[in-house]
Design an enzyme around this catalytic site. Structure first.
Site, PDB file in Angstrom:
ATOM      1  N   LYS A  11       5.848   5.451  -0.594  1.00  0.00           N
ATOM      2  CA  LYS A  11       6.078   4.046  -0.941  1.00  0.00           C
ATOM      3  C   LYS A  11       5.497   3.795  -2.323  1.00  0.00           C
ATOM      4  O   LYS A  11       4.622   4.510  -2.814  1.00  0.00           O
ATOM      5  CB  LYS A  11       5.456   3.098   0.087  1.00  0.00           C
ATOM      6  CG  LYS A  11       3.942   3.205   0.281  1.00  0.00           C
ATOM      7  CD  LYS A  11       3.074   2.506  -0.775  1.00  0.00           C
ATOM      8  CE  LYS A  11       1.581   2.658  -0.479  1.00  0.00           C
ATOM      9  NZ  LYS A  11       0.715   2.241  -1.608  1.00  0.00           N
ATOM     10  N   ASP A 138      -1.534   0.162   5.803  1.00  0.00           N
ATOM     11  CA  ASP A 138      -0.192   0.446   5.292  1.00  0.00           C
ATOM     12  C   ASP A 138       0.742   1.022   6.354  1.00  0.00           C
ATOM     13  O   ASP A 138       1.945   1.162   6.097  1.00  0.00           O
ATOM     14  CB  ASP A 138      -0.255   1.450   4.127  1.00  0.00           C
ATOM     15  CG  ASP A 138      -0.793   0.829   2.847  1.00  0.00           C
ATOM     16  OD1 ASP A 138      -0.978  -0.406   2.816  1.00  0.00           O
ATOM     17  OD2 ASP A 138      -1.024   1.576   1.884  1.00  0.00           O
TER      18      ASP A 138
END
Length: 286
Positions: A11, A138
């Site tokens: 990401k 996350d």
């Protein structure tokens, strides 16, 4: 199905604003997550003759008790209402550890989503995200698999659709301690909150990574890499680094810059995607 290989994508934090600090010491963030079509692969092999969860090979410098892959698998196994088949998990590691690309969190999410599928546990996305949050802030965005505007410590997610541009991602030759960055006195912690934007609307200078100035001051390798990449357009730190990225409209434009990168710096070229490659893989026709 006894063997399944699933992607565990990287990401980027397209921006990262620190908007406050909670009484428990955690920082309140606003960030925009987007996935990349590049990352690790995890291969799950069910082992009916051998109960339990294991790695095909331990990761260098990561004790098994700290490994998010094993922790996620054991956490999920504890949710089962019936005896489970054993599983061996093999990792093809491409993402640098401690690079700000979410590799460990992504691995944990791929385990939760993949084994929920393989073991036919039937846990909801919300429940998997809840389990993921106990492993790291996350993990939920990787579990849900959609690009998102995130708030809180990163767990409050609103789906977003930033442009699916191409990125040059560089890993300067240093490792960054996230705890050290967040404890630095000079870290900006009072950036004004913004409302969700579907992309970078208006003045792009309103969006930045609040960790970047501190990281540049402490790690000259990051500063040098950002200065080099900034020659070709806006360049930014992802997370607390050490990886940095530059955005380009086409693959060919990104590859031209990639080919001219300084020696001693690793990295890759990848496209931003708003649906995680993990979820794309699981929903494609068999």
């Amino acid at each position: 199905m006894t063997t399944l290989t699933l992607p565990s994508p990287a990401k980027l934090n397209l921006f990262l604003h620190i908007v406050g600090r909670r009484p428990d010491g955690y920082h309140e963030l606003q960030t925009l997550f987007q996935f990349l079509d590049y990352g690790d692969d995890l291969t799950f092999t069910l082992t009916p003759e051998q109960p339990g969860v294991r790695l095909a090979e331990s990761l260098p410098d990561v004790p098994d008790d700290d490994n998010l892959i094993l922790r996620a698998a054991r956490l999920l196994a504890a949710q089962a209402k019936h005896p489970l088949l054993g599983v061996t998990i093999a990792v093809t590691k491409r993402l640098p550890m401690g690079g700000g690309l979410g590799g460990g969190s992504s691995n944990a999410a791929t385990v939760l989503v993949g084994l929920n599928h393989l073991w036919a546990l039937g846990l909801s996305e919300d429940r998997l995200a809840e389990l993921g949050l106990s492993l790291g802030a996350d993990v939920p965005v990787f579990v849900r698999g959609r690009a998102a505007f995130a708030e809180g410590v990163g767990e409050r997610l609103t789906p977003a659709n930033p442009p699916e541009d191409w990125f040059v991602v560089l890993k300067p030759p240093c490792n960054i301690n996230t705890g050290k960055i967040f404890s630095e006195q000079g870290l900006t912690r009072d950036t004004p909150k913004i409302k969700i934007r579907p992309a970078f609307e208006g003045d792009a200078s309103r969006y930045r990574n609040d960790c970047e100035d501190v990281v540049r001051g402490l790690y000259p390798e990051v500063n040098q890499s950002l200065e080099w990449l900034s020659q070709f357009g806006p360049a930014r730190l992802t997370g607390t680094g050490a990886c940095i990225f530059g955005r380009f409209p086409t693959e060919s434009a990104a590859r031209i810059i990639w080919e001219s990168k300084p020696s001693g710096i690793t990295g890759f070229v990848a496209q931003g995607v708003n649906q995680s490659p993990l979820h794309t893989k699981l929903t494609e026709p068999k």
